[in-house]
Design a protein around this motif. Sequence first.
Motif, PDB file in Angstrom:
ATOM      1  N   TYR A 232      -5.906   5.101   2.421  1.00 42.03           N
ATOM      2  CA  TYR A 232      -6.816   5.724   3.073  1.00 42.03           C
ATOM      3  C   TYR A 232      -7.708   6.751   2.313  1.00 42.03           C
ATOM      4  CZ  TYR A 232      -9.468   7.978   7.164  1.00 42.03           C
ATOM      5  OH  TYR A 232     -10.558   8.107   7.840  1.00 42.03           O
ATOM      6  N   ALA A 233      -7.143   7.442   1.466  1.00 43.02           N
ATOM      7  CA  ALA A 233      -7.791   8.513   0.780  1.00 43.02           C
ATOM      8  C   ALA A 233      -8.415   8.103  -0.532  1.00 43.02           C
ATOM      9  CB  ALA A 233      -6.639   9.891   0.338  1.00 43.02           C
ATOM     10  N   GLU A 234      -7.705   7.015  -1.243  1.00 39.98           N
ATOM     11  CA  GLU A 234      -8.428   6.579  -2.581  1.00 39.98           C
ATOM     12  C   GLU A 234      -9.314   5.328  -2.413  1.00 39.98           C
ATOM     13  OE1 GLU A 234      -5.379   7.002  -5.876  1.00 39.98           O
ATOM     14  OE2 GLU A 234      -4.037   7.175  -4.183  1.00 39.98           O
ATOM     15  N   GLU A 235     -10.396   5.646  -1.896  1.00 38.78           N
ATOM     16  CA  GLU A 235     -11.321   4.583  -1.579  1.00 38.78           C
ATOM     17  C   GLU A 235     -11.755   3.811  -2.499  1.00 38.78           C
ATOM     18  OE1 GLU A 235     -15.635   3.795   0.714  1.00 38.78           O
ATOM     19  OE2 GLU A 235     -14.695   5.734   0.508  1.00 38.78           O
ATOM     20  N   ASP A 236     -11.849   4.134  -3.957  1.00 43.36           N
ATOM     21  CA  ASP A 236     -12.250   3.182  -4.913  1.00 43.36           C
ATOM     22  C   ASP A 236     -11.234   2.309  -5.581  1.00 43.36           C
ATOM     23  OD1 ASP A 236     -14.692   4.649  -5.186  1.00 43.36           O
ATOM     24  OD2 ASP A 236     -14.283   6.144  -7.109  1.00 43.36           O
ATOM     25  N   LEU A 237      -9.844   2.891  -5.166  1.00 41.74           N
ATOM     26  CA  LEU A 237      -8.909   1.817  -5.498  1.00 41.74           C
ATOM     27  C   LEU A 237      -8.422   1.093  -4.532  1.00 41.74           C
ATOM     28  CD1 LEU A 237      -6.420   3.715  -7.869  1.00 41.74           C
ATOM     29  CD2 LEU A 237      -7.995   1.988  -8.359  1.00 41.74           C
ATOM     30  N   PHE A 238      -8.562   1.400  -3.213  1.00 43.87           N
ATOM     31  CA  PHE A 238      -7.681   0.704  -1.967  1.00 43.87           C
ATOM     32  C   PHE A 238      -8.673   0.485  -0.838  1.00 43.87           C
ATOM     33  CE2 PHE A 238      -4.632   3.693  -3.969  1.00 43.87           C
ATOM     34  CZ  PHE A 238      -3.804   2.733  -4.732  1.00 43.87           C
ATOM     35  N   PHE A 239      -8.427  -0.941  -0.196  1.00 41.53           N
ATOM     36  CA  PHE A 239      -8.863  -1.200   1.189  1.00 41.53           C
ATOM     37  C   PHE A 239      -7.992  -0.472   2.318  1.00 41.53           C
ATOM     38  CE2 PHE A 239      -9.475  -5.257  -1.378  1.00 41.53           C
ATOM     39  CZ  PHE A 239     -11.048  -5.050  -1.412  1.00 41.53           C
ATOM     40  N   SER A 240      -8.366   0.053   3.402  1.00 36.82           N
ATOM     41  CA  SER A 240      -8.002   0.680   4.408  1.00 36.82           C
ATOM     42  C   SER A 240      -8.278   0.112   5.800  1.00 36.82           C
ATOM     43  CB  SER A 240      -8.122   2.211   4.286  1.00 36.82           C
ATOM     44  OG  SER A 240      -7.695   2.835   5.479  1.00 36.82           O
TER      45      SER A 240
END
Length: 264
Positions: A232-240
């Motif tokens: 959730y927090a690391e938008e550049d790396l992860f989908f949420s």
Amino acid sequence: MLTQTRPEPLRSPLLDGIADAGIRHGYFTRPGGVSGGLYGSLNTGTGSADNPDHVRENRRRVAEWMGVEPDLLLTAYQIHSPDVIVAREPFSGERPKVDAIVTDRPGIAVGASSADCGPVLFADPQARVIGAAHAGWKGAFTGVLENTIATMESLGARRDNIVAVLGPSISAANYEVGPEFIERFVSADAANDRYFAPSGKPGHALFDLNRYTVDRLTKAGVTADALYRCTYAEEDLFFSYRRSTHRSEPDYGRHVSAIVLERI
């Protein structure tokens, strides 16, 4: 984020420690694919509304990194269940509706798709048996982790030799749940109260899925760890999924986390 031209997955030090046994793994992130917009860029979710050609190319890139042909990167039709399947060849027809895949065959990469739920990779380096599980709260609560371990044992693994690592998933700081959710866990085991912290909203709490998952794995008798990266927090790396819901977006991408027995 989207300028990266090839996948560069995150890796677990614990699983890297058994790489000499010919076991390769990766927790793939958003960069390194061809998808655009909210799917940018390594969306491997066949259930998303992304361009199917883009998804196929993204999965091909993941398979290439894993050292397998695209049809040997196996992911299930996940349904938040405790169910596990043994795979020894490519799936024919529709993908099985299960939440974990186990294999003892070199050259088959088994994977779990995720976008907040926990992707868990398993390996017994001595028996050379591996597995991948999709463990959101429901799957973890109903036993997908323990069932994956038991299925690995049916192929000759020993739980005291198994290592299991939880990949990127939603952190407690961003996982607020309601009173029915809390009651379900605490009614099953009063000790589950330790996985909840006040959220500031009456009747609600923050749920620590990471700690809950690792504790269940440890209790099951395997060596367990987590990457402790928040989708959730690391938008550049992860989908949420939760982040996309909070923003009222129409869809979301999915990552894949995979593990393979290399041919030695």
